[in-house]
Design a protein around this motif. Structure first.
Motif, PDB file in Angstrom:
ATOM      1  N   GLY A 188     -20.692 -55.450  30.804  1.00 22.74           N
ATOM      2  CA  GLY A 188     -22.043 -55.738  30.345  1.00 22.74           C
ATOM      3  C   GLY A 188     -22.245 -57.232  30.221  1.00 22.74           C
ATOM      4  O   GLY A 188     -21.490 -58.031  30.787  1.00 22.74           O
TER       5      GLY A 188
ATOM      6  N   THR B  21     -32.285 -54.392  37.802  1.00 23.09           N
ATOM      7  CA  THR B  21     -32.376 -54.621  36.368  1.00 23.09           C
ATOM      8  C   THR B  21     -30.967 -54.617  35.772  1.00 23.09           C
ATOM      9  O   THR B  21     -30.013 -54.129  36.397  1.00 23.09           O
ATOM     10  CB  THR B  21     -33.202 -53.521  35.692  1.00 23.09           C
ATOM     11  OG1 THR B  21     -32.479 -52.277  35.788  1.00 23.09           O
ATOM     12  CG2 THR B  21     -34.564 -53.363  36.357  1.00 23.09           C
ATOM     13  N   PRO B  22     -30.810 -55.139  34.546  1.00 23.03           N
ATOM     14  CA  PRO B  22     -29.492 -55.073  33.912  1.00 23.03           C
ATOM     15  C   PRO B  22     -28.934 -53.657  33.849  1.00 23.03           C
ATOM     16  O   PRO B  22     -27.741 -53.437  34.084  1.00 23.03           O
ATOM     17  CB  PRO B  22     -29.748 -55.662  32.521  1.00 23.03           C
ATOM     18  CG  PRO B  22     -30.871 -56.621  32.725  1.00 23.03           C
ATOM     19  CD  PRO B  22     -31.755 -55.960  33.746  1.00 23.03           C
ATOM     20  N   ALA B  23     -29.780 -52.699  33.527  1.00 23.06           N
ATOM     21  CA  ALA B  23     -29.307 -51.307  33.459  1.00 23.06           C
ATOM     22  C   ALA B  23     -28.872 -50.808  34.833  1.00 23.06           C
ATOM     23  O   ALA B  23     -27.879 -50.077  34.953  1.00 23.06           O
ATOM     24  CB  ALA B  23     -30.410 -50.412  32.888  1.00 23.06           C
ATOM     25  N   GLN B  24     -29.589 -51.202  35.865  1.00 26.04           N
ATOM     26  CA  GLN B  24     -29.234 -50.744  37.218  1.00 26.04           C
ATOM     27  C   GLN B  24     -27.896 -51.318  37.683  1.00 26.04           C
ATOM     28  O   GLN B  24     -27.063 -50.589  38.203  1.00 26.04           O
ATOM     29  CB  GLN B  24     -30.353 -51.125  38.204  1.00 26.04           C
ATOM     30  CG  GLN B  24     -31.594 -50.275  38.081  1.00 26.04           C
ATOM     31  CD  GLN B  24     -32.712 -50.758  38.984  1.00 26.04           C
ATOM     32  OE1 GLN B  24     -32.879 -51.958  39.195  1.00 26.04           O
ATOM     33  NE2 GLN B  24     -33.491 -49.825  39.517  1.00 26.04           N
TER      34      GLN B  24
ATOM     35  N   GLN C 157     -23.508 -58.988  35.827  1.00 28.06           N
ATOM     36  CA  GLN C 157     -23.080 -57.802  35.104  1.00 28.06           C
ATOM     37  C   GLN C 157     -22.582 -56.739  36.088  1.00 28.06           C
ATOM     38  O   GLN C 157     -22.825 -56.811  37.286  1.00 28.06           O
ATOM     39  CB  GLN C 157     -24.229 -57.214  34.266  1.00 28.06           C
ATOM     40  CG  GLN C 157     -24.737 -58.150  33.167  1.00 28.06           C
ATOM     41  CD  GLN C 157     -25.825 -57.524  32.324  1.00 28.06           C
ATOM     42  OE1 GLN C 157     -25.666 -56.431  31.801  1.00 28.06           O
ATOM     43  NE2 GLN C 157     -26.953 -58.229  32.195  1.00 28.06           N
TER      44      GLN C 157
ATOM     45  N   ARG D  94     -25.479 -52.200  36.020  1.00 29.16           N
ATOM     46  CA  ARG D  94     -24.371 -51.635  35.251  1.00 29.16           C
ATOM     47  C   ARG D  94     -24.126 -50.171  35.594  1.00 29.16           C
ATOM     48  O   ARG D  94     -23.227 -49.550  35.045  1.00 29.16           O
ATOM     49  CB  ARG D  94     -24.630 -51.778  33.742  1.00 29.16           C
ATOM     50  CG  ARG D  94     -24.540 -53.202  33.243  1.00 29.16           C
ATOM     51  CD  ARG D  94     -24.424 -53.245  31.718  1.00 29.16           C
ATOM     52  NE  ARG D  94     -25.540 -52.569  31.058  1.00 29.16           N
ATOM     53  CZ  ARG D  94     -26.659 -53.164  30.680  1.00 29.16           C
ATOM     54  NH1 ARG D  94     -26.824 -54.465  30.914  1.00 29.16           N
ATOM     55  NH2 ARG D  94     -27.602 -52.482  30.069  1.00 29.16           N
ATOM     56  N   ASP D  95     -24.916 -49.613  36.494  1.00 28.41           N
ATOM     57  CA  ASP D  95     -24.686 -48.246  36.992  1.00 28.41           C
ATOM     58  C   ASP D  95     -23.774 -48.362  38.217  1.00 28.41           C
ATOM     59  O   ASP D  95     -24.184 -48.906  39.244  1.00 28.41           O
ATOM     60  CB  ASP D  95     -26.019 -47.608  37.378  1.00 28.41           C
ATOM     61  CG  ASP D  95     -25.863 -46.242  38.027  1.00 28.41           C
ATOM     62  OD1 ASP D  95     -24.706 -45.779  38.198  1.00 28.41           O
ATOM     63  OD2 ASP D  95     -26.888 -45.636  38.373  1.00 28.41           O
TER      64      ASP D  95
END
Length: 371
Positions: A110, A134-137, A121, A139-140
């Motif tokens: 993260g 995006t940050p969430a993407q 990330q 990190r997937d």
């Protein structure tokens, strides 16, 4: 986990192992298995399938590949599964796993605050501010792997590039030479998690064993097509630190993997003469015209008895399959052949030498003719 996949169980029984050995380059390896350490035998067995059994389900019980933990190996399995689903050839899987090893040690990182490289990330340290997602993407692991492979597709000629160049073309890293050191363990991981896919032809999605002269997904190929003559440290020649590949004079010799040429020389004979432009003879001494190349993992390969000055120069970067010279009979030689050695830890002495037949088979590039 968003990579649905039925669990695949690959059961290797002795008959199947024998058949695969015969398919992929000759039955002589069956005689070598008994002399391998447990780790070497596990790695060799993992390479036998050439990817035919497919990738392991990341949510199944996964093998241990030191020095990585269970979560890291699961992330590697996700990377490989995404590559398979995108119909990327197994060479891409090795590149992707090695890249993630360098960028994150296969840990889905993260935001690390002040320790972050800007806003990088995830497994591939992709930057949202640079358009990776995006940050969430990022990190997937599935999304990040997909983005990596899709960018790799756009790199012209990535299939035959040295791993570090292919990875750098995607990542644009501040440390462009760092990826290559991970290639040996990335190869092992792909073999363990995808039924030996690193031994398959690297640019094909059909999962067939790399034939002699093809570049395997591991990034290795044979120096030339020829039967193995005098072997490694045989009873007759206990100080023979390589193998002799007998073939016609002037046959092209290929670099067996990408690397950097570390030595090009006319090796002097027992009398101190540097007379390499003529045929040698038994007892003359010396390698004749010779080349040494350093590969990923500090593996050094040596090529002896070339017919003329090699085509490469010291410090030159070469790719797997690049022609470095032609077969001859210079130096301590009884006839045209390539004397080929493999040394670990860049140890040029006899202490660093290992059996090229065993080593090359583990890379999916079996010596000995057509394969």
């Amino acid at each position: 986990m968003s990579v649905p996949r039925p669990r695949r169980i690959v059961v290797l029984i002795s008959l199947v192992v024998t058949l695969v050995l015969l398919c992929c380059g000759g039955s002589v390896t069956a005689l070598l298995l008994g002399s391998l350490s447990n780790d070497e035998q596990s790695s060799l067995n993992a390479a036998l399938g050439c990817g035919k059994g497919g990738a392991i389900d990341p949510d199944s019980k996964l093998p241990r590949v030191r020095p990585y933990g269970a979560t890291q190996i699961r992330n590697a399995a996700v990377i490989i599964n995404v590559g398979e689903q995108l119909q990327m050839p197994p060479r891409a899987w090795v590149i992707a796993v090695a890249t993630a090893m360098q960028e994150s040690r296969l840990v889905n990182l993260g935001h690390l605050g002040a320790r972050n490289d800007h806003d990088s990330q995830g497994l591939f340290q992709q930057r949202p501010s640079s358009g990776w997602g995006t940050p969430a993407q990022v990190r997937d692991p599935v999304y990040a792997s997909t983005k990596f492979y899709n960018k790799l597709k756009t790199v012209n000629g990535w299939e035959t590039m040295p791993l570090t160049r292919a990875a750098q073309s995607v990542q644009i890293s501040a440390y462009p030479d760092a990826y290559a050191k991970h290639e040996p363990i990335a190869t092992q991981i792909v073999n363990m998690l995808a039924d030996g896919a690193a031994s398959a032809a690297g640019n094909s999605v059909t999962m067939v064993c790399a034939a002699s002269g093809q570049i395997a997904a591991s990034g290795w190929t044979v120096p030339l097509r020829a039967g193995v003559g005098s072997g490694f440290r045989s009873p007759e020649r206990p100080n023979h630190q390589g193998v002799d590949l007998s073939v016609d004079k002037y046959t092209p010799i290929a670099s067996v993997a990408s690397g950097v040429v570390s030595l090009v020389k006319c090796d002097e004979d027992f009398r101190g003469r540097k007379s390499c432009n003529v045929d040698g003879y038994p007892g003359k001494g010396g390698c004749g015209w010779m080349v040494e190349i350093i590969h990923a993992g500090n593996v050094m390969t040596r090529y002896c008895h070339l017919v003329q000055r090699p085509f490469v120069k010291e410090n030159q970067q070469v790719a797997a399959g690049d022609i470095i010279g032609r077969v001859g009979s210079s130096g301590n030689s009884s006839g045209p052949h390539l004397h080929f050695e493999v040394h670990l830890n860049n140890d040029r002495s006899s202490a660093g030498a290992v059996d090229p037949v065993r080593f090359m088979r583990q890379q999916g590039a079996a010596l000995g003719g057509e394969g």
